[in-house]
Design an enzyme around this catalytic site. Structure first.
Site, PDB file in Angstrom:
ATOM      1  CB  CYS A 106      -0.933  -0.008   1.211  1.00  0.00           C
ATOM      2  SG  CYS A 106      -2.087   1.387   1.244  1.00  0.00           S
ATOM      3  CB  CYS A 203      -7.496  -0.696   5.918  1.00  0.00           C
ATOM      4  SG  CYS A 203      -6.917  -0.953   4.223  1.00  0.00           S
TER       5      CYS A 203
END
Length: 379
Positions: A106, A203
């Site tokens: 990410c 997440c």
């Protein structure tokens, strides 16, 4: 008033990125805030309420900071990019029998590459994040080093950021402690940020059930891999398991079977759908091979190798090791045994507080084993 330049700040709605934006605003930068919508957890079939940087509450919190200080704030929907770069990677790694590290992916492919593309569109000179790490330029190269707050240091997840990206990056929090960040937020009237809880889950898997996520993402996977064998260190079958993708190196809980001793997963064999079980000491290794390198402090590892502190996971304090580079890979020889080295995780090499570079763990070995020679396996 002349500014120091225009900076696009990644704002998650949490205290760290919010204070980063505030500090840059106070220092005279022309700040633009951007909150990235990376994942719609509700659509994945999870059971927990959406939290963290993807939630509506977090987006509203980031916008509130921007409005209160008078700088623009945008919401960027990058769910498609996130899916291609991070979600697909996450599932594919488990299918390949490795343990993924989505936070590094990410940071490298979303928080930097995607952010820089938007920065160019908005005429921004720089990007900034709330990571606890520092950047400096030395000998013509940009070097990441640890943040001063050892408990919050995030340099481990930034090894994959390129030199080109680091040249345009500002990390305002690297020289500050978490306590000082809380004090700054309180002094500026952002008390809600101080009291806001922080999320440490992946997440897109906020319920921490990665097995359930894989099964929902790949409905055919469970039937394809169930019924494989647990085997001991000698290769003897000692039970059945649910399928190799649902286990990770070092795992002890959730094995679904009692083995009569404290049992750990020591190896995952995709080709035969076998999960190797052993005792804690069977997890020990003296070396490993690392590929897909990104070097920061040096363009190449010096001939003859380099003495480093090498970390094999985020919370790993690190172990002294000599690293040598060859054929685009690095061989790591630890001075002491290291437990639970998992292929697919990131290895990061430090010289003092500086990140020399990092890469993905390909395979670990015990000194004297056949795998100590890189020619004995494909990487």
């Amino acid at each position: 008033m002349e500014t120091k330049g225009r900076v696009l700040v990644a704002m998650s709605g949490g205290i760290d990125s919010s204070v980063a934006a505030v500090l840059l605003h106070e220092q005279g930068y022309e700040v633009i805030g951007m909150t990235m919508k990376t994942w719609d957890y509700a659509s994945s079939g999870g059971t927990k309420k959406e939290t963290g940087c993807c939630s509506l509450d977090s987006i509203n919190d980031a916008r509130h900071i921007a409005v209160s200080l008078g700088f623009p704030h945008y919401i960027l929907d990058i769910r498609e990019e996130f899916g291609d770069s991070v979600i697909d990677y996450f599932t594919n790694e488990y299918v390949e029998g490795r343990t993924p590290n989505p936070c590094v992916m990410c940071n490298t492919h979303i928080k930097w590459d995607a952010l820089l593309r938007r920065a160019d569109q908005l005429g921004c000179d720089f990007i900034a994040t709330g990571h606890y790490a520092q950047i400096r330029k030395e000998n013509g190269r940009y070097v990441i080093s640890k943040g001063v707050d050892a408990l919050k240091d995030q340099s481990y997840v930034l090894w994959g950021v390129s030199q080109e990206s680091l040249a345009r990056t500002i990390l305002p929090l690297g020289h500050l402690t978490k306590q000082r960040i809380r004090e700054m937020a309180t002094e500026r009237g952002f008390v809600d940020l101080v009291n806001k809880s922080e999320s440490y889950e992946i997440c897109f898997v906020p319920d921490n059930d990665y097995r359930g996520f894989l099964k929902r993402r790949l409905p055919e996977l469970e039937d394809a891999v169930q019924g494989g064998n647990f085997v001991d260190q000698a290769g003897k079958i000692i039970g059945k398991h649910e399928g190799y993708p649902f286990y990770t190196i070092g795992q002890r809980k959730g094995l679904g079977k009692a083995f009569g001793f404290p049992a750990f997963v020591t190896e995952i064999r995709k080709e035969t759908n076998e999960v190797v079980i052993g005792k804690l000491e069977d997890l020990n290794r003296t070396g490993m091979y690392v590929g897909q390198l990104n070097l920061q402090k040096y363009a190449e590892i010096p001939i003859g190798g380099l003495d480093t502190i090498t970390k094999v996971r985020y919370k790993d304090p690190g172990t002294e090791a000599k690293i040598e580079q060859f054929q685009g890979k690095i061989k790591v020889e630890f001075h002491d045994e290291v437990s639970g080295i998992a292929p697919g995780q990131a290895a990061v090499f430090y010289e003092g507080d500086d990140v020399v570079g990092g890469g993905w763990i390909l395979k670990s070995f015990q000194k004297g084993s056949v795998f100590e020679n890189v020619q004995s396996f494909e990487v």
